[in-house]
Motif scaffolding. Sequence first.
Motif, short mmCIF file in Angstrom:
data_model
loop_
_atom_site.label_atom_id
_atom_site.label_comp_id
_atom_site.label_asym_id
_atom_site.label_seq_id
_atom_site.Cartn_x
_atom_site.Cartn_y
_atom_site.Cartn_z
N ILE A 1 -39.39 31.77 -33.84
CA ILE A 1 -40.55 30.89 -33.68
C ILE A 1 -40.09 29.62 -32.96
O ILE A 1 -38.89 29.38 -32.83
CB ILE A 1 -41.19 30.50 -35.04
N ALA A 2 -41.03 28.82 -32.53
CA ALA A 2 -40.72 27.53 -31.92
C ALA A 2 -40.71 26.47 -33.02
O ALA A 2 -41.71 26.28 -33.72
CB ALA A 2 -41.74 27.17 -30.85
N ILE A 3 -39.58 25.78 -33.18
CA ILE A 3 -39.46 24.74 -34.20
C ILE A 3 -40.21 23.49 -33.75
O ILE A 3 -40.72 22.73 -34.57
CB ILE A 3 -37.98 24.40 -34.46
N GLY A 4 -40.28 23.29 -32.44
CA GLY A 4 -40.97 22.12 -31.91
C GLY A 4 -40.05 21.15 -31.22
O GLY A 4 -40.51 20.21 -30.56
N ASN A 5 -38.73 21.34 -31.37
CA ASN A 5 -37.77 20.46 -30.71
C ASN A 5 -36.62 21.23 -30.05
O ASN A 5 -35.60 20.65 -29.69
CB ASN A 5 -37.21 19.44 -31.71
N GLY A 6 -36.80 22.54 -29.92
CA GLY A 6 -35.80 23.37 -29.26
C GLY A 6 -34.65 23.83 -30.12
O GLY A 6 -33.80 24.61 -29.66
N THR A 7 -34.61 23.44 -31.39
CA THR A 7 -33.47 23.79 -32.24
C THR A 7 -33.46 25.26 -32.66
O THR A 7 -32.49 25.73 -33.24
CB THR A 7 -33.43 22.91 -33.50
N GLU A 8 -34.56 25.98 -32.38
CA GLU A 8 -34.52 27.43 -32.65
C GLU A 8 -33.47 28.13 -31.79
O GLU A 8 -33.03 29.24 -32.12
CB GLU A 8 -35.90 28.06 -32.42
N LYS A 9 -33.04 27.49 -30.71
CA LYS A 9 -32.02 28.07 -29.83
C LYS A 9 -30.61 27.56 -30.15
O LYS A 9 -29.64 28.08 -29.61
CB LYS A 9 -32.35 27.74 -28.36
N THR A 10 -30.53 26.55 -31.02
CA THR A 10 -29.23 25.96 -31.33
C THR A 10 -28.98 25.92 -32.84
O THR A 10 -28.46 26.85 -33.42
CB THR A 10 -29.13 24.55 -30.72
N LEU A 11 -29.37 24.83 -33.48
CA LEU A 11 -29.02 24.61 -34.88
C LEU A 11 -29.59 25.66 -35.83
O LEU A 11 -29.00 25.94 -36.87
CB LEU A 11 -29.49 23.21 -35.32
N TYR A 12 -30.75 26.24 -35.48
CA TYR A 12 -31.34 27.27 -36.33
C TYR A 12 -31.01 28.68 -35.84
O TYR A 12 -31.52 29.66 -36.37
CB TYR A 12 -32.86 27.11 -36.41
N ASN A 13 -30.16 28.80 -34.83
CA ASN A 13 -29.69 30.09 -34.35
C ASN A 13 -28.30 30.32 -34.93
O ASN A 13 -27.34 29.63 -34.59
CB ASN A 13 -29.65 30.11 -32.82
N ASP A 14 -28.15 31.29 -35.81
CA ASP A 14 -26.91 31.45 -36.56
C ASP A 14 -25.75 31.93 -35.70
O ASP A 14 -24.59 31.61 -35.98
CB ASP A 14 -27.13 32.38 -37.75
N LEU A 15 -26.03 32.69 -34.65
CA LEU A 15 -24.96 33.08 -33.73
C LEU A 15 -24.47 31.86 -32.95
O LEU A 15 -23.26 31.72 -32.70
CB LEU A 15 -25.45 34.17 -32.78
N TRP A 16 -25.39 30.99 -32.56
CA TRP A 16 -25.00 29.74 -31.88
C TRP A 16 -24.15 28.89 -32.81
O TRP A 16 -23.14 28.31 -32.39
CB TRP A 16 -26.24 28.98 -31.44
N ARG A 17 -24.53 28.79 -34.08
CA ARG A 17 -23.77 27.99 -35.04
C ARG A 17 -22.35 28.51 -35.18
O ARG A 17 -21.39 27.72 -35.25
CB ARG A 17 -24.47 27.99 -36.40
N LEU A 18 -22.18 29.83 -35.25
CA LEU A 18 -20.85 30.40 -35.41
C LEU A 18 -19.96 30.10 -34.20
O LEU A 18 -18.74 30.01 -34.33
CB LEU A 18 -20.95 31.91 -35.63
N LYS A 19 -20.57 29.93 -33.07
CA LYS A 19 -19.80 29.69 -31.85
C LYS A 19 -19.51 28.21 -31.61
O LYS A 19 -18.44 27.86 -31.09
CB LYS A 19 -20.55 30.26 -30.65
N HIS A 20 -20.42 27.32 -32.04
CA HIS A 20 -20.32 25.92 -31.65
C HIS A 20 -20.05 24.96 -32.80
O HIS A 20 -19.72 23.79 -32.54
CB HIS A 20 -21.61 25.48 -30.93
N LEU A 21 -20.23 25.36 -34.05
CA LEU A 21 -20.09 24.45 -35.18
C LEU A 21 -19.02 24.94 -36.15
O LEU A 21 -18.67 26.13 -36.13
CB LEU A 21 -21.43 24.31 -35.91
#
Length: 366
Positions: free
Chosen positions: A253-273
């Motif tokens: 879904i769209a969170i409204g600030n683009g974080t669905e592609k970053t902070l709320y994307n668990d594959l992104w989190r595993l790679k960047h955080l």
Amino acid sequence: MSLDSLGTEITAVVVAVLSAVALSAVWNRGRGWQRISLRTVTAVLCLLSAAASGLLAVNRQVEIYPTWSSLTGGSPDGDVAVPASAPVRHSPKGQILNLSVAGPASNLTMPVYVYLPPGYQDDGTVRYPVVEALHGYPGSPTGWLNRLHVAKVLDQEIKTGRMAPTIVLFPYQTPDPLLDTECTNLAGGPQTETFLTKDVPAVVRARFPVRTDAGWGLIGYSAGGYCAIDLAMRHPGQYTAGAAMSGYAEPGIAIGNGTEKTLYNDLWRLKHLPVPAVALYLAAARADGQPLRDTHALAQAAHAPLSVTTSYIDGGGHNVQTWQAMEAPAFDWLSTQLGRPVTSSTPAPADDQSRSPASLAIAPHI
């Protein structure tokens, strides 16, 4: 009859059939405008009743509106009979209670069903591990109670010793059944993540004898599976483990600030955080495309201190029957991660009011 009951669906089907019979019976009755009026009225009735029966059948599967009250904008569990009563100590079976959580952090007020295990006691000598069980979208906690028969499953797993006595919470994830939050804090919208991770735990800790250490976990199916994965990774200080049944790696879904592609994307989190020190259980059916792909991707991307256990069901799909097959093993795995209740030799004072049952009510297994 509740809105999502079999009886309501059968009644709608009967009305639709009778409407079709009536349309056939009056088709050639009367003359002129009388005939036109009869045909119009019965045809409209036939179409409306057929549409209603179809919509009720869909609603019964996904439980967008579990009660008549939720359909009219009232409380989502407003039709559930809840006679006022306190929890029963040492009950031989699990109890389902209804708790209203008014969240100061999220500014949300929503009901939460609470499962108390067999033998439950609140005299201060036992503190229980806790699991938050999250439903899919569309849906509600009644999916756990009605479709997955969770109280019966938990009673059985605890009775056999495969699961430790555990308090299980079934919160609503949105105040609007047609708004999908995916357990996130929507920009300019409901702060569901805050409600689930701050408000619900705070109220439960104040009112029930629960562990305050690492004895908290999450479980969910479908969208709730994404929630269990994501909230465990985002809040490792609150949760030790998360179990996902047909879950996803991103909210969709769209969170409204683009974080669905970053902070709320668990594959992104595993790679960047930094990787959190939690344990995940990922169950997927081999015939369920996206959850299966995301399960593989998460398992491959995971590394210490995160641990991942995977479980696969041949065939299956994205449906209740699949989640029923996954349910007991997922709860059992969670229990091994959370451990058993902790005991204290010093009971709480008899007049201790810190866990007042005043706002609790025993709810029937609906």
